[in-house]
Design a protein around this motif. Structure first.
Motif, PDB file in Angstrom:
ATOM      1  N   GLN A   1       0.858  -1.191   0.000  1.00 45.53           N
ATOM      2  CA  GLN A   1       0.000   0.000   0.000  1.00 45.53           C
ATOM      3  C   GLN A   1       0.885   1.228   0.000  1.00 45.53           C
ATOM      4  N   ALA A   2       0.346   2.324  -0.522  1.00 50.63           N
ATOM      5  CA  ALA A   2       1.040   3.611  -0.472  1.00 50.63           C
ATOM      6  C   ALA A   2       0.026   4.697  -0.159  1.00 50.63           C
ATOM      7  N   LEU A   3       0.305   5.481   0.845  1.00 48.79           N
ATOM      8  CA  LEU A   3      -0.570   6.582   1.230  1.00 48.79           C
ATOM      9  C   LEU A   3       0.260   7.850   1.287  1.00 48.79           C
ATOM     10  N   GLU A   4      -0.247   8.913   0.670  1.00 48.05           N
ATOM     11  CA  GLU A   4       0.485  10.170   0.719  1.00 48.05           C
ATOM     12  C   GLU A   4       0.213  10.848   2.045  1.00 48.05           C
ATOM     13  N   VAL A   5       1.264  11.356   2.660  1.00 47.54           N
ATOM     14  CA  VAL A   5       1.121  12.079   3.932  1.00 47.54           C
ATOM     15  C   VAL A   5       0.699  13.496   3.597  1.00 47.54           C
ATOM     16  N   GLU A   6      -0.333  13.954   4.285  1.00 47.17           N
ATOM     17  CA  GLU A   6      -0.832  15.308   4.027  1.00 47.17           C
ATOM     18  C   GLU A   6       0.193  16.328   4.451  1.00 47.17           C
ATOM     19  N   ARG A   7       0.340  17.347   3.611  1.00 47.56           N
ATOM     20  CA  ARG A   7       1.284  18.431   3.948  1.00 47.56           C
ATOM     21  C   ARG A   7       0.648  19.364   4.945  1.00 47.56           C
ATOM     22  N   ARG A   8       1.475  19.898   5.831  1.00 47.11           N
ATOM     23  CA  ARG A   8       0.955  20.835   6.843  1.00 47.11           C
ATOM     24  C   ARG A   8       1.417  22.227   6.579  1.00 47.11           C
TER      25      ARG A   8
END
Length: 146
Positions: free
Chosen positions: A139-146
């Motif tokens: 699986q690959a999930l993009e980390v949300e930018r802050r």
């Protein structure tokens, strides 16, 4: 004094073992990402099938077909791969989550010319099956930018 020396030797051994583990994980992640980039840029679905889980393969294949219809060639590339363990719990035995950070240098070549990523830093969380060689991306999930 001998007790302290023994403790220091033990800590040094643990530190060296930890460092070897970090180097091995880094090597395996780089190998997996390099092979994914190569298979994707060559549109080698057989190689991709070895490197990614079936559900992810279907998404990659659909994306590749969509680009091909538009006569666009996708050249994924990254630089400066760094990783850390993730807090996510794995879905099965032998799988592990890693937080991977890299500079995205992906390009798309099509009828309108070359379009390149803005060399931005991206973070992904990857679930990897570590029981295969090379490792397999689950699986690959993009980390949300802050």
């Amino acid at each position: 004094m001998s007790r302290a020396a023994a403790l220091l030797r033990r800590l040094d051994r643990t530190s060296a073992e930890r460092q070897r583990g970090v180097e091995l994980v880094t090597l395996r992640l780089r190998q997996m990402v390099d092979e994914l980039e190569s298979a994707t840029s060559e549109r080698d679905e057989l190689a991709l099938a070895r490197l990614v889980a079936p559900a992810l393969l279907a998404r990659l294949s659909a994306h590749g077909a969509e680009l091909a219809r538009g006569e666009v060639r996708w050249r994924p590339a990254r630089q400066g791969l760094r990783w850390a363990p993730s807090d996510r719990a794995s879905g099965a035995e032998g799988r592990a989550w890693f937080r991977v950070r890299f500079e995205d240098l992906t390009t798309h070549v099509g009828p309108q010319g070359l379009s390149a990523a803005s060399a931005e830093t991206r973070e992904l969380e990857l679930e990897v099956d570590t029981t295969t060689s090379p490792w397999r991306l689950w699986q690959a999930l993009e980390v949300e930018r802050r």
